[in-house]
Motif scaffolding. Structure first.
Motif, PDB file in Angstrom:
ATOM      1  N   ILE C  68       7.782  -8.939   6.141  1.00 32.50           N
ATOM      2  CA  ILE C  68       8.528  -9.722   5.132  1.00 32.50           C
ATOM      3  C   ILE C  68       8.052  -9.341   3.739  1.00 32.50           C
ATOM      4  CG2 ILE C  68       8.864 -12.078   4.262  1.00 32.50           C
ATOM      5  CD1 ILE C  68       8.531 -13.055   7.145  1.00 32.50           C
ATOM      6  N   ALA C  69       6.724  -9.027   3.638  1.00 35.18           N
ATOM      7  CA  ALA C  69       6.175  -8.753   2.295  1.00 35.18           C
ATOM      8  C   ALA C  69       6.898  -7.592   1.643  1.00 35.18           C
ATOM      9  CB  ALA C  69       4.690  -8.427   2.426  1.00 35.18           C
ATOM     10  N   GLU C  70       7.437  -6.652   2.477  1.00 29.70           N
ATOM     11  CA  GLU C  70       8.055  -5.470   1.853  1.00 29.70           C
ATOM     12  C   GLU C  70       9.384  -5.807   1.201  1.00 29.70           C
ATOM     13  OE1 GLU C  70       8.093  -3.033   5.230  1.00 29.70           O
ATOM     14  OE2 GLU C  70       5.894  -2.906   5.307  1.00 29.70           O
ATOM     15  N   HIS C  71       9.939  -7.004   1.474  1.00 29.41           N
ATOM     16  CA  HIS C  71      11.238  -7.349   0.855  1.00 29.41           C
ATOM     17  C   HIS C  71      11.102  -8.554  -0.048  1.00 29.41           C
ATOM     18  CE1 HIS C  71      12.865  -4.442   3.662  1.00 29.41           C
ATOM     19  NE2 HIS C  71      12.178  -5.028   4.606  1.00 29.41           N
ATOM     20  N   ARG C  72       9.871  -8.835  -0.531  1.00 26.76           N
ATOM     21  CA  ARG C  72       9.708  -9.972  -1.448  1.00 26.76           C
ATOM     22  C   ARG C  72       8.984  -9.464  -2.689  1.00 26.76           C
ATOM     23  NH1 ARG C  72      12.346 -11.496   1.881  1.00 26.76           N
ATOM     24  NH2 ARG C  72      12.494 -13.459   3.016  1.00 26.76           N
ATOM     25  N   SER C  73       9.210 -10.095  -3.807  1.00 19.74           N
ATOM     26  CA  SER C  73       8.423  -9.721  -4.999  1.00 19.74           C
ATOM     27  C   SER C  73       7.020 -10.296  -4.828  1.00 19.74           C
ATOM     28  CB  SER C  73       9.067 -10.338  -6.241  1.00 19.74           C
ATOM     29  OG  SER C  73       8.688 -11.706  -6.286  1.00 19.74           O
ATOM     30  N   LEU C  94      -6.348 -17.250  -2.854  1.00 21.42           N
ATOM     31  CA  LEU C  94      -7.293 -16.627  -3.805  1.00 21.42           C
ATOM     32  C   LEU C  94      -7.369 -15.127  -3.529  1.00 21.42           C
ATOM     33  CD1 LEU C  94      -9.606 -16.941  -5.950  1.00 21.42           C
ATOM     34  CD2 LEU C  94     -11.158 -17.099  -3.999  1.00 21.42           C
ATOM     35  N   GLY C  95      -7.510 -14.770  -2.222  1.00 19.68           N
ATOM     36  CA  GLY C  95      -7.639 -13.354  -1.865  1.00 19.68           C
ATOM     37  C   GLY C  95      -6.446 -12.552  -2.363  1.00 19.68           C
ATOM     38  N   TYR C  96      -5.235 -13.074  -2.078  1.00 18.99           N
ATOM     39  CA  TYR C  96      -4.014 -12.324  -2.436  1.00 18.99           C
ATOM     40  C   TYR C  96      -3.909 -12.191  -3.956  1.00 18.99           C
ATOM     41  CZ  TYR C  96       0.915 -11.172  -3.031  1.00 18.99           C
ATOM     42  OH  TYR C  96       2.085 -10.581  -3.417  1.00 18.99           O
ATOM     43  N   CYS C  97      -4.115 -13.322  -4.685  1.00 21.61           N
ATOM     44  CA  CYS C  97      -3.922 -13.245  -6.142  1.00 21.61           C
ATOM     45  C   CYS C  97      -4.925 -12.264  -6.765  1.00 21.61           C
ATOM     46  CB  CYS C  97      -4.123 -14.638  -6.764  1.00 21.61           C
ATOM     47  SG  CYS C  97      -2.870 -15.798  -6.183  1.00 21.61           S
ATOM     48  N   GLU C  98      -6.205 -12.352  -6.279  1.00 23.22           N
ATOM     49  CA  GLU C  98      -7.203 -11.448  -6.888  1.00 23.22           C
ATOM     50  C   GLU C  98      -6.881  -9.995  -6.559  1.00 23.22           C
ATOM     51  OE1 GLU C  98     -11.198 -12.495  -6.025  1.00 23.22           O
ATOM     52  OE2 GLU C  98     -11.259 -13.945  -7.672  1.00 23.22           O
ATOM     53  N   ALA C  99      -6.335  -9.748  -5.317  1.00 18.98           N
ATOM     54  CA  ALA C  99      -6.000  -8.355  -4.960  1.00 18.98           C
ATOM     55  C   ALA C  99      -4.931  -7.825  -5.920  1.00 18.98           C
ATOM     56  CB  ALA C  99      -5.488  -8.317  -3.513  1.00 18.98           C
ATOM     57  N   VAL C 100      -3.890  -8.625  -6.177  1.00 23.43           N
ATOM     58  CA  VAL C 100      -2.805  -8.139  -7.052  1.00 23.43           C
ATOM     59  C   VAL C 100      -3.341  -7.975  -8.477  1.00 23.43           C
ATOM     60  CG1 VAL C 100      -0.517  -8.690  -7.975  1.00 23.43           C
ATOM     61  CG2 VAL C 100      -1.093  -9.274  -5.600  1.00 23.43           C
ATOM     62  N   VAL C 308       8.044 -10.622 -15.007  1.00 21.30           N
ATOM     63  CA  VAL C 308       8.325  -9.719 -13.875  1.00 21.30           C
ATOM     64  C   VAL C 308       7.128  -8.789 -13.714  1.00 21.30           C
ATOM     65  CG1 VAL C 308       9.807  -7.880 -13.057  1.00 21.30           C
ATOM     66  CG2 VAL C 308      10.798  -9.806 -14.347  1.00 21.30           C
ATOM     67  N   LEU C 309       6.472  -8.852 -12.568  1.00 27.65           N
ATOM     68  CA  LEU C 309       5.256  -8.032 -12.366  1.00 27.65           C
ATOM     69  C   LEU C 309       5.667  -6.681 -11.792  1.00 27.65           C
ATOM     70  CD1 LEU C 309       2.933 -10.700 -10.701  1.00 27.65           C
ATOM     71  CD2 LEU C 309       3.163 -10.087 -13.104  1.00 27.65           C
ATOM     72  N   LYS C 310       5.256  -5.652 -12.495  1.00 28.15           N
ATOM     73  CA  LYS C 310       5.512  -4.296 -11.957  1.00 28.15           C
ATOM     74  C   LYS C 310       4.185  -3.543 -11.991  1.00 28.15           C
ATOM     75  CE  LYS C 310      10.268  -2.886 -12.445  1.00 28.15           C
ATOM     76  NZ  LYS C 310      11.325  -2.643 -13.484  1.00 28.15           N
ATOM     77  N   PRO C 311       3.351  -3.779 -10.981  1.00 29.45           N
ATOM     78  CA  PRO C 311       2.034  -3.081 -10.982  1.00 29.45           C
ATOM     79  C   PRO C 311       2.232  -1.581 -10.893  1.00 29.45           C
ATOM     80  CG  PRO C 311       2.372  -4.352  -8.957  1.00 29.45           C
ATOM     81  CD  PRO C 311       3.567  -4.567  -9.800  1.00 29.45           C
ATOM     82  N   PRO C 312       1.298  -0.794 -11.521  1.00 28.32           N
ATOM     83  CA  PRO C 312       1.427   0.674 -11.487  1.00 28.32           C
ATOM     84  C   PRO C 312       1.327   1.162 -10.036  1.00 28.32           C
ATOM     85  CG  PRO C 312      -0.743   0.016 -12.284  1.00 28.32           C
ATOM     86  CD  PRO C 312       0.086  -1.232 -12.192  1.00 28.32           C
ATOM     87  N   PRO C 313       2.033   2.242  -9.685  1.00 25.93           N
ATOM     88  CA  PRO C 313       1.944   2.720  -8.287  1.00 25.93           C
ATOM     89  C   PRO C 313       0.482   3.004  -7.943  1.00 25.93           C
ATOM     90  CG  PRO C 313       3.083   4.305  -9.708  1.00 25.93           C
ATOM     91  CD  PRO C 313       2.857   3.095 -10.517  1.00 25.93           C
ATOM     92  N   GLY C 335       5.343   0.904  -7.721  1.00 27.48           N
ATOM     93  CA  GLY C 335       5.830   0.752  -9.093  1.00 27.48           C
ATOM     94  C   GLY C 335       6.990  -0.220  -9.194  1.00 27.48           C
ATOM     95  N   THR C 336       7.614  -0.592  -8.060  1.00 28.47           N
ATOM     96  CA  THR C 336       8.751  -1.543  -8.202  1.00 28.47           C
ATOM     97  C   THR C 336       8.182  -2.967  -8.165  1.00 28.47           C
ATOM     98  OG1 THR C 336       8.963  -1.829  -5.841  1.00 28.47           O
ATOM     99  CG2 THR C 336      10.117   0.073  -6.822  1.00 28.47           C
ATOM    100  N   THR C 337       9.090  -3.950  -8.200  1.00 25.45           N
ATOM    101  CA  THR C 337       8.592  -5.343  -8.226  1.00 25.45           C
ATOM    102  C   THR C 337       8.163  -5.769  -6.818  1.00 25.45           C
ATOM    103  OG1 THR C 337      10.794  -6.132  -7.733  1.00 25.45           O
ATOM    104  CG2 THR C 337      10.198  -5.950 -10.070  1.00 25.45           C
ATOM    105  N   GLN C 338       8.519  -4.968  -5.807  1.00 16.27           N
ATOM    106  CA  GLN C 338       8.159  -5.390  -4.430  1.00 16.27           C
ATOM    107  C   GLN C 338       7.096  -4.436  -3.895  1.00 16.27           C
ATOM    108  OE1 GLN C 338      11.909  -5.327  -2.392  1.00 16.27           O
ATOM    109  NE2 GLN C 338      12.424  -7.419  -3.057  1.00 16.27           N
ATOM    110  N   PRO C 339       6.065  -4.998  -3.239  1.00 16.11           N
ATOM    111  CA  PRO C 339       4.999  -4.112  -2.698  1.00 16.11           C
ATOM    112  C   PRO C 339       5.583  -3.201  -1.628  1.00 16.11           C
ATOM    113  CG  PRO C 339       4.750  -6.354  -1.880  1.00 16.11           C
ATOM    114  CD  PRO C 339       5.845  -6.408  -2.870  1.00 16.11           C
TER     115      PRO C 339
END
Lengths: 100, 443, 383, 167
Positions: C68-73, C94-100, C308-313, C335-339
């Motif tokens: 599911i994560a691959e189709h969610r922002s 906490l784990g997820y937010c710090e990872a992003v 809109v979060l667009k983390p670098p690839p 690089g897109t909005t979805q992991p």
């Protein structure tokens, strides 16, 4: 007062039923139970005569017979379990091999 | 016809007592269940059943009705006949054993000359109810539960038997009424003369009624509900009634043999006579508490009910107070009635105190594993109770032949038995740690 | 399922075979069983009462969170993370937010980091309390579960006041916090910590010196240090075997480097040591909370990142010390909005691998104790 | 009068359940009927003022031996034996011979039923049956008592050795 002969007839009846059980049944456990019946018949005789002659030694001997029946049942069932574990059967006429 | 009536005249009173006990027992068993749930809740920082009636007082009736209405499932290829017979066997064994107990000097169904032995014999019949029930319901879990409970009951029956023999040596007779009279003559309860026998009996009786921490046969976590898994509705209620009747029987044996049946604590010492006034005072206290709580009840009918309970306690207090007053009514000196009326109170008080210890242990201790349970029974409890019987025998001989005072001889033998028990415990510990080491690396 | 039927691995129906005759019985515990902590099915091959071999069958609670994560922002996926280990939702978040944040190279402000630490430590205490209650219940002690849940209720009240939810809280956002600490939070936490000190003594009194509890747990389910490291077990399971490994000390995250606390370890890795380690951890967490409330720094609670979060690839692996062990997030972004891919390292799943090794040679009653001591949550095992 | 009624009740109960023990196909059913037979005989002991033997019968026989029987039957619970023949091939011959033996003994009993037997006089059965049995057991019969205990010891060891899987 119940005459003693009544008790003797009762114990005789139980004795014959026990003997019939031992002679005709194939299942070893039922044979062991019939032996218990025979021992019980003997006990009735003992206690009946103890009551007739007002002697308590008849009852004491009945207790000895009960302890003996306990010992005999324990060893008998031990043998059945040991035999069953090897041959998966409990029927008397299938216990025909002296050594397997 | 009158020959028959004449014949039955001496048996009328015991017959009446029997009817009273058999009728009242299911009610008492229900209220013991409620008491247990309330005490359990109290120990677990919660309230327990509060909805049905004031403070849940009508809960047992609700439970009974529910169990009666519930559907009665019989497993598919179970042995219907034995499936029906097993719970009956358990209940009759429990109730029959109640016949020989002296609830008061006058209130006893049958003063058998072999009283205590009769009780032990009949309650050992209870095993059949459990074993056949487990076997007849034809499911793997209940068969394992039945096998486990048979092994547990048989091994702990020996320990209980030996503990009772320890007490009997002091009493010298088997008839329950005589035992209590002997304790009155010697002025002390047998718990003080044979403490080890009492405590081994306490532990053995917990194991014998399948209650925690020995409730292996119906350990919820592994065998779902042991031999009772396939039972439902009224049949299950019968098993439940049998368990609580057994608890009452076991508690009554301990009360009669060790806690001086209908005697008040320290019957011999005269300066403690004020203890005779405690029964009515206790009842008055209870009545006061009920009346104090009545206005606080939320619903009108609950207030009425609680007031009724208060009145009942008040009535009991009056009845208990009656024999203390120096008045003679109808030719009978009131004082002479005191042992009869107070006796019943003290007997029930001790039975409930003994059962409180049962419940208390149930909610504090985790459950024993099956091999630990067997090891405790065979390696510790039975040897200690046998040594205790020998110790008391030696003490009695010392008392009768060598003229020692009885309590001195008993103190000596009790200490010896404790030394043996300590040795057994140490040996058990060492063997235990060795075995555990082995089990760990057995893969 | 057909292969298992062929191998006769399924329990024979009815009891034609005798208890004595069949030397080995297959006992099937679960998936619907009172003491498997969720939908875990354990197939035990028994010789009499001794366990010869065991097999855990999982997957009954698989929801495909990683797919599911691959189709969610990134923000949309955050609530899913709480549903994995539903007993310790705050530390998942906490784990997820710090990872992003690590992926985007952003740092949460100090005030947010301290509040995050406080809430995570409270969640650890709550998770351990639930473990203690159910573990004691399985071994037969009926009372501790009610005491533990009474304390856990206090913690859940604090969560509810803070972010409106008790269990799946979704308390944190990528880059910091959504909600400011409600006024009176310090007093609530301090009152809880002071009162908790006496309460933990109560549990110790009930269980630690209890002969039957020691008898049921001492020497049961032993896991040596080498086995633990070989399996990759983490958290209290490995610390009880004597390995001093805790992410909060090894790779400090949030505000853990500012506080003093010890890492409890056991000696011979049996159920009793795991019990002692977890009880000590609860005390240490309480210490951290007390130190943290002393000075919660003022300042913003949210770092400056766009809507809109667009983390670098690129990819990142960030692990935190969840109550069950090392909870790791491996996120690959294109690089897109979805992991592109979110892989989650669940501590319960890996600790569960030690189950078969620990359970051999023990009795059926011990299997229940061992499942309890591993403290697994099936939501995390199946994901 | 009541004695006779009680006696006939216990007697018929004992004989009927004894017959059922011998004829039932299912071992557990016959075990239950054996228990009822034992309880009926215990009732008869009670009627003969033998209280101690009554309670020993219940504790030892019903509470001990029969639990062992039911335990073993449950362990050896083979449904396959139910479908097999329960009576061995020569059952008719055995039955006839046994009944003949019974008839002979019955005839002997019938002849001697109102013979006045003369036995050791002077004894008396006191109300305290247990004490009396205890006295006689430990004074006149002390040696048989010790032999019985050794017998039980030997039986215990034998049973354990037989039944243990791995010694």
């Amino acid at each position: 007062m119940v005459p003693t002969s009544h008790y003797l007839f009762l114990s005789l009846a139980l004795f014959t039923i026990g003997v019939v059980g031992v002679v005709t049944r194939r299942n070893v456990i039922i044979i062991l139970m019939s032996i218990e019946l025979i021992l019980n018949a003997v006990n009735i005789n003992l206690v009946a005569f103890a009551h007739l002659w007002k002697q308590v030694s008849g009852q004491v001997f009945a207790i000895f017979i009960i302890t003996d029946a306990a010992a005999e049942a324990a060893v008998g069932l031990g043998i059945i379990i040991a035999f069953f574990r090897n041959r998966e059967t409990v029927l008397a006429d299938e216990m025909d091999l002296l050594k397997w | 016809m009158n020959a028959l009536v004449e014949f039955f005249r001496p048996h009328l009173l015991p017959l009446l007592y029997a009817v009273v006990i058999v009728a009242v027992l299911p009610l008492i068993a229900g209220y013991i269940v409620l008491l247990e749930r309330k005490i359990m809740a109290d120990m677990q920082a919660r309230l327990g059943p509060m909805r049905v009636g004031p403070h849940g007082l009508l809960q047992p009736i609700a439970d009974a009705v529910k169990l009666l209405i519930k559907e009665d499932i019989i497993p598919e290829n179970a042995d219907r006949w034995i499936f029906w017979l097993a719970p009956l066997l358990s209940v009759t064994a429990g109730m029959l054993a109640l016949a020989a107990f002296p609830f008061g000097p006058a209130f006893q169904i049958a003063d058998l000359n072999i009283g205590l032995l009769f009780i032990l014999g009949i309650s050992s019949m209870g095993i059949f109810g459990i074993v056949l029930g487990g076997w007849a319901s034809n499911s793997h879990y209940s068969l394992l539960g039945a096998l486990r409970s048979a092994a547990q009951l048989v091994s702990y029956e020996t320990a209980a038997g030996m503990a009772v023999v320890g007490g009997l040596l002091l009493a010298g007779t088997l008839s329950t009424r005589r035992i209590v009279e002997m304790q009155a003559e010697q002025g002390t309860w047998f718990i003080f003369l044979a403490p080890i026998a009492f405590f081994t009996y306490l532990v053995a009786s917990i194991a014998e009624t399948n209650r925690a921490p020995f409730d292996l046969p119906e350990a919820e976590s592994e065998l779902v509900a042991g031999y009772m898994t396939e039972y439902s509705g009224f049949r299950w209620a019968l098993y439940f009634l049998a368990e609580y009747t057994n608890m009452v029987v076991v508690a009554s044996v301990a009360t009669t043999l060790f806690l001086g049946g209908w005697l008040r604590p320290f019957p011999g010492t005269t300066w403690l006579n004020f203890l005779d006034y405690t029964p009515p005072l206790l009842m008055l206290l209870l009545a006061g508490y009920c009346f104090y709580r009545t206005p606080r009840q939320p619903v009108k009918v609950q207030q009425g009910f609680l007031a009724a309970v208060g009145l009942l306690c008040l009535l009991l207090a009056v009845i208990l107070a009656l024999p203390l007053l120096p008045l003679a009514v109808g030719g009978i000196e009131a004082q002479s009635l005191r042992p009869a009326i107070h006796g019943g109170f003290w007997f029930l008080f001790k039975v409930f105190a003994y059962m409180y210890v049962f419940m208390w242990l149930r909610f504090t201790f985790p459950r024993y594993r099956f091999d630990q349970l067997m090891k405790l029974g065979w390696h510790f409890l039975i040897p200690v109770s046998i040594v205790n019987v020998m110790g008391i025998g030696v003490a009695l001989v010392l008392d009768r032949e060598a003229g020692w005072p009885l309590w001195q001889a008993l103190v000596l033998t009790t200490l010896l038995t404790l030394a043996v028990a300590a040795y057994l415990a140490v040996v058990g510990e060492r063997k235990d740690s060795a075995a555990v080491g082995g089990a760990e690396r057995s893969a | 399922m057909s292969d298992t039927r062929a191998s006769g691995f399924l329990p024979q129906s009815g009891i034609e075979t005798t208890v004595l005759g069949a030397d080995e019985i297959i006992l099937n515990m679960g998936p619907q069983h009172p003491s498997t902590h969720g939908v875990l099915r354990v197939k035990l091959k028994l010789d009499g009462e001794k366990v010869v071999e065991s097999e855990c069958i999982i997957g009954y609670l698989h929801r495909g969170v990683e797919k599911i994560a691959e189709h969610r922002s990134y923000q949309q996926f955050a609530p899913y993370v709480d549903r994995m280990d539903y007993v310790a939702a705050v530390s998942n978040g906490l784990g997820y937010c710090e990872a992003v944040e690590k992926l985007m190279g952003v740092e949460a402000p100090p005030r947010a980091r301290v509040i995050r630490t406080i809430l995570t430590e409270l969640q650890r205490i709550a998770s351990h309390l639930l473990w203690l209650g159910t573990h004691a219940l399985d071994i037969g002690a009926l009372t501790p579960v009610f005491y533990c849940f009474r304390e856990r209720e206090e913690i859940l009240k604090i969560f509810e006041k803070y972010c409106g939810a008790r269990l799946t809280t979704h308390a944190f956002r990528i880059g910091g916090l959504q909600y400011e600490a409600y006024d009176g939070m310090e007093q609530d936490v301090r009152r809880f910590c002071d009162d908790f000190a006496t309460k933990i003594e109560e549990y110790e009194q009930l269980l630690t010196e209890n002969r039957i509890w020691v008898g049921r747990t001492r020497g049961v389910g032993i896991l040596t240090a080498e086995d633990a490291i070989a399996i990759g077990a983490t958290g209290p399971v490995i610390r009880a075997s004597g390995v001093k490994w805790d992410i909060r000390k090894a790779m400090p995250y949030a505000a853990y480097d500012q506080y003093q606390f010890e890492i409890p370890t056991g000696k011979n890795g049996d159920t009793y040591d795991r019990y002692l380690v977890r009880m000590e951890e609860m005390r240490q967490s309480r210490r951290i909370c007390l130190q943290a409330i002393e000075n919660i720094p003022a300042g913003p609670i949210m770092a400056r990142i766009g809507k809109v979060l667009k983390p670098p690839p690129g990819e990142v692996y960030h692990a935190i010390e969840a109550p069950k062990g090392e909870l790791g997030y491996y996120i690959v972004s294109d690089g897109t909005t979805q992991p592109y891919r979110v892989r989650i390292r669940p501590p319960s799943f890996i600790n569960l691998q030690a189950f078969d090794r620990m359970v051999r040679g023990h009795l059926v009653a011990d299997v229940v104790a061992i499942i309890g001591t591993l403290d697994i949550v099936l939501g995390e095992v199946d994901r | 009068m009541l004695d006779l009624i009680l006696f006939y009740f216990f007697a018929t109960l004992a004989i009927v359940s004894a017959v059922l023990v011998v004829t039932r196909r299912n071992a557990v059913h016959s075990a239950i009927f054996l228990i009822t037979a034992l309880l009926a005989t215990a009732g008869i002991f009670l009627q003969l003022q033998a209280e101690f033997v009554f309670i020993v019968q219940i504790i030892l026989y019903v509470g001990g031996i029969m639990v062992l029987f039911v335990f073993v039957i449950m362990l050896v619970n083979l449904d396959v034996t139910l479908r097999q023949m329960q009576f061995n091939r020569g059952w008719l011959v055995g039955l006839v011979l046994a009944v003949a033996l019974g008839a002979q003994l019955a005839y002997a009993l019938f002849l001697g039923r109102n013979v006045q037997l003369t036995g050791p006089a002077g004894g008396e059965l006191s109300a305290q049956n247990t004490e009396q049995v205890g006295q006689v057991l430990f004074q006149n019969y002390l040696l048989p008592f010790e032999i019985a205990s050794i017998l039980l010891l030997v039986a215990m060891i034998g049973a354990v050795v037989m039944a243990k899987k791995r010694i």
